[in-house]
Design an enzyme around this catalytic site. Sequence first.
Site, PDB file in Angstrom:
ATOM      1  N   LYS A 107      51.157  19.092  84.387  1.00  0.00           N
ATOM      2  CA  LYS A 107      51.078  18.164  83.125  1.00  0.00           C
ATOM      3  C   LYS A 107      51.593  18.872  82.012  1.00  0.00           C
ATOM      4  CE  LYS A 107      47.517  15.264  85.145  1.00  0.00           C
ATOM      5  NZ  LYS A 107      47.434  15.804  86.701  1.00  0.00           N
TER       6      LYS A 107
HETATM    7  C1  LIG Z   1      47.478  15.128  87.573  1.00  0.00           C
HETATM    8  C2  LIG Z   1      47.663  15.825  88.889  1.00  0.00           C
HETATM    9  C3  LIG Z   1      48.479  15.135  90.027  1.00  0.00           C
HETATM   10  C4  LIG Z   1      48.575  13.646  90.265  1.00  0.00           C
HETATM   11  O1  LIG Z   1      49.717  13.328  89.306  1.00  0.00           O
HETATM   12  P1  LIG Z   1      49.935  11.842  89.150  1.00  0.00           P
HETATM   13  O2  LIG Z   1      51.235  11.780  88.162  1.00  0.00           O
HETATM   14  O3  LIG Z   1      48.487  11.329  88.456  1.00  0.00           O
HETATM   15  O4  LIG Z   1      50.076  10.845  90.561  1.00  0.00           O
HETATM   16  C5  LIG Z   1      48.474  15.909  91.312  1.00  0.00           C
HETATM   17  N1  LIG Z   1      48.247  17.234  91.307  1.00  0.00           N
HETATM   18  C6  LIG Z   1      47.586  17.795  90.060  1.00  0.00           C
HETATM   19  C7  LIG Z   1      47.344  19.397  90.150  1.00  0.00           C
HETATM   20  C8  LIG Z   1      47.515  17.330  88.981  1.00  0.00           C
HETATM   21  O5  LIG Z   1      47.147  17.691  88.034  1.00  0.00           O
END
Ligand SMILES: *Cc1c(COP(=O)(O)O)cnc(C)c1O
Length: 431
Positions: A107
């Site tokens: 993210k």
């Molecule tokens: C947010 C997150 C996801 C999921 O991603 P999305 O875009 O919400 O599908 C998967 N793995 C980790 C470690 C995350 O922080």
Amino acid sequence: MNYFSLNNREHLSNFEKAVVRGLAPDKGLYFPEKIEKLPQSFFDEIQALDKTEIGFEAIKNYVGEEIPESRLKDIIAETLDFDFPVVPVEDSVSSLELFHGPTLAFKDVGARFMAGSLGYFVEKGKIEKLTVLVATSGDTGGAVASGFLGVDGIDVVILYPKGKVSEIQEKQLTTLGENVTALEVEGAFDQCQDMVKKAFLDDEIQQKRQLTSANSINVARWLPQMFYYFLAYKQLKYKGQKLVFSVPSGNFGNICAGMLAREMGLPIDHFVASNNANNVVTRYLENGKYEPRGSVQTISNAMDVGSPSNFVRVLELFENQFGNLKKYLSSYSFDDLATKMAIKEVYDTTGYTMDPHGAVGYLGLKEFLKNHPQYYGVFLETAHPVKFLDTVEEVIAQKVPVPALIEGILDKKKKAHQINNYDELKSYLLK
Ligand SMILES: *Cc1c(COP(=O)(O)O)cnc(C)c1O
């Protein structure tokens, strides 16, 4: 480039408005009006391009005139200022490691790009002072805090559930200071989320502070995630095989960005949406019924989502044609036991350490490859295993080395305000 609201195609916004608002006034998600194919020459020459050039070519049409070219390139360069290695794990199976950013979460990319874009709009005087208000169950908060740290004109307020995030995650939220404030909430993540939603609807607060959210419904967080797929493609060494990406999915922002890259001409033949026990999409692809429900808790907790907010964007990409979507998307779901067994087996046979989210992605990929052996597969490793230390160390019966980036933070002092209810949040925001 204009964006329309998925609730009403007549409602159009430019990039700046879409980013500042997050959601359209009718509460619909924004979607780009046009998806243009990149020229073949871009793919032929991708080996010679650096990360910033690749990112710029991919996203420039979605930003349009609202950020000048040189500034946009600077934002992209800062956003992508770390590695995105593709690591071979088994024959025809590689891991795309997305956890080398400042908070070890994928993210980081979306949060940094959004911070760069909003920072530019504030600086240009296009918007007044802004407050980014976000609830986190773990990874989002740290990435947003780090992405926005020190950006002039923007305050960040993060709500997190007391005692329910890991120690590393809590330190990432609470030790930065400056324009970042952490509010520790007596309650669960759902309560944090509810308070944030309520604040967005509260006129008294909105008159005092302009609020915006920083989750993947925001186009400035969603779109830059397509960079991963282009950067992976540049590194891949395979010949004559078809290509499949398996994405551990929660809110479906990441996979949807990959599918957008495919629409733009990136030669990805298939996607796998890998789910934990929260498997609304797996069931949808099985029986055509889309039935969101409450989330259940798992060891891959960033994917504990019962009603994935970006799935409407996935459907839009395929013009809501179920048959069309099924051609390009498969989905499988795995429980915690299967996830732990995969972590152990891959570690024992290859020495590669997966976190629980990456392990779900790995399992989905393997399931797909069983019936499609002609494919080359990449699964996305979305978090560093150290962030899920208890689970991973117990399963592999080995210590996971703590990266230097994290070691420093563990000695810092936590600073958070305690809040117990909505009124306390409100008085904090009105102060
Ligand atoms: C947010 C997150 C996801 C999921 O991603 P999305 O875009 O919400 O599908 C998967 N793995 C980790 C470690 C995350 O922080």
